[in-house]
Every structure is written in structure tokens, then in C-alpha cells.
Design an enzyme around this catalytic site. Structure first.
Site, PDB file in Angstrom:
ATOM      1  N   ARG A  28      89.383  62.737  32.075  1.00  0.00           N
ATOM      2  CA  ARG A  28      88.546  63.198  30.964  1.00  0.00           C
ATOM      3  C   ARG A  28      87.110  62.712  31.144  1.00  0.00           C
ATOM      4  NH1 ARG A  28      91.674  65.014  26.480  1.00  0.00           N
ATOM      5  NH2 ARG A  28      93.835  64.298  26.641  1.00  0.00           N
ATOM      6  N   ASP A  29      86.158  63.607  30.858  1.00  0.00           N
ATOM      7  CA  ASP A  29      84.749  63.214  30.865  1.00  0.00           C
ATOM      8  C   ASP A  29      84.526  62.185  29.752  1.00  0.00           C
ATOM      9  OD1 ASP A  29      81.924  64.777  31.975  1.00  0.00           O
ATOM     10  OD2 ASP A  29      81.766  63.334  30.329  1.00  0.00           O
ATOM     11  N   ILE A  30      83.737  61.166  30.056  1.00  0.00           N
ATOM     12  CA  ILE A  30      83.522  60.080  29.089  1.00  0.00           C
ATOM     13  C   ILE A  30      82.658  60.547  27.907  1.00  0.00           C
ATOM     14  CG2 ILE A  30      81.422  59.027  30.078  1.00  0.00           C
ATOM     15  CD1 ILE A  30      82.942  56.309  29.874  1.00  0.00           C
ATOM     16  N   GLU A  94      74.186  64.497  37.942  1.00  0.00           N
ATOM     17  CA  GLU A  94      73.885  63.092  37.649  1.00  0.00           C
ATOM     18  C   GLU A  94      74.728  62.128  38.460  1.00  0.00           C
ATOM     19  OE1 GLU A  94      74.089  62.563  33.435  1.00  0.00           O
ATOM     20  OE2 GLU A  94      72.154  63.560  33.114  1.00  0.00           O
ATOM     21  N   VAL A  95      75.919  62.549  38.846  1.00  0.00           N
ATOM     22  CA  VAL A  95      76.784  61.689  39.671  1.00  0.00           C
ATOM     23  C   VAL A  95      76.900  62.335  41.046  1.00  0.00           C
ATOM     24  CG1 VAL A  95      79.071  60.657  39.931  1.00  0.00           C
ATOM     25  CG2 VAL A  95      78.069  60.893  37.640  1.00  0.00           C
ATOM     26  N   HIS A  99      81.917  67.119  41.541  1.00  0.00           N
ATOM     27  CA  HIS A  99      82.857  67.186  40.413  1.00  0.00           C
ATOM     28  C   HIS A  99      82.789  68.557  39.782  1.00  0.00           C
ATOM     29  CE1 HIS A  99      79.056  65.307  39.279  1.00  0.00           C
ATOM     30  NE2 HIS A  99      79.155  65.879  38.088  1.00  0.00           N
ATOM     31  N   HIS A 101      83.526  70.569  36.488  1.00  0.00           N
ATOM     32  CA  HIS A 101      83.776  70.422  35.052  1.00  0.00           C
ATOM     33  C   HIS A 101      84.707  71.543  34.597  1.00  0.00           C
ATOM     34  CE1 HIS A 101      80.218  67.752  33.971  1.00  0.00           C
ATOM     35  NE2 HIS A 101      79.812  68.203  35.141  1.00  0.00           N
TER      36      HIS A 101
END
Ligand code: 5GP
Ligand code: ZN
Length: 115
Positions: A28-30, A94-95, A99, A101
Site C-alpha cells: 500500500r502507498d503510504i 519521486e522514488v 513503481h 501505481h
């Protein structure tokens, strides 16, 4: 290794994992922007889509299939969802670890507007 997602893969920092196999992890995205907001990542540290090579074809295809299966598991397949990969600075990445989403669970505002 400073990569936050590699630290999640190596269980050095916690995450709410929803899927794991030899090559792929999902959690899960934080900071969720929708009721369902998951991140599907390769276990290999590949920084951006721009770094992909021909040998990554199967891996990227499998990430999309994992997303499709998770959408079903999280009851957002029928209503629909978005899959999003940001790439580098202009893409808002940003990371620096690829990834995918998976965003769904409710009607979504359009993220991309016409210029
Ligand atoms: P990007 O903007 O690079 O496409 O998305 C990075 C995503 O990673 C953001 O949605 C952000 O909330 C998420 N994120 C950043 N750090 C962490 C973390 O430590 N744990 C989790 N679960 N998600 C994170
Ligand atoms: Zn990494």
C-alpha cells in the site's frame, strides 16, 4: 543502499505488503490518493522506465498482470482504475525505483490535463 523501496524489499523498513513473489513486490502507498492505492515494484533495483532493457520485457508484463489480479482482489476491477508510472523529473517521479501505481476504489479525478 539508500533506496527506500529496496529497504522495503529487504524488510529493513516495514510496509503493508499485499503481494510478493520472486521478482515482484506490492504494498500500500503510504500516502493514498484513493481508497485503493497500491505500488507494484520489481525486486531488481531499476531506477526508471528509461533504464529498461530488452531483457526486462517479461518482468514489466508480469507487473501489469500482478496489478490486474490485485485490482480484482481489491474489488476495483469492475468499476475500473488507473495504472500510472511516473518517469524522472518531468514525470514527477519521486522514488528512483520503478513503481506501478494501482489507483482505484472510487471515481478518480483526471490527473493529466490538456495544455
Ligand atoms: P512517485 O511520485 O515516485 O510516482 O510515487 C512515489 C510514491 O511512493 C508516492 O505515492 C509515495 O506516497 C510513496 N512512498 C514514498 N515513500 C514510501 C514509503 O516509505 N512507504 C510506502 N508504502 N510508500 C511510500
Ligand atoms: Zn531500489
Amino acid at each position: 543502499m539508500e533506496c527506500i523501496f529496496c529497504k522495503i524489499i529487504n524488510k529493513q523498513i516495514p510496509a503493508d505488503l499485499v503481494y510478493e513473489d520472486d521478482e515482484i513486490l506490492a504494498f500500500r502507498d503510504i500516502h493514498p490518493i484513493a481508497p485503493v492505492h497500491l505500488l507494484i515494484i520489481p525486486k531488481a533495483h531499476i531506477e526508471t522506465i528509461d533504464d529498461l532493457e530488452d531483457g526486462h520485457q517479461l518482468l514489466i508484463g508480469r507487473m501489469i498482470l500482478v496489478a490486474k489480479n490485485l485490482a480484482r482482489d481489491f474489488k476495483t476491477a469492475e468499476g475500473g482504475y488507473k495504472l500510472l508510472i511516473r518517469v524522472k523529473k518531468h514525470g514527477g517521479q519521486e522514488v528512483d525505483h520503478i513503481h506501478l501505481h494501482l489507483i482505484g476504489g472510487a471515481p478518480l479525478e483526471e490527473i493529466i490535463r490538456s495544455i
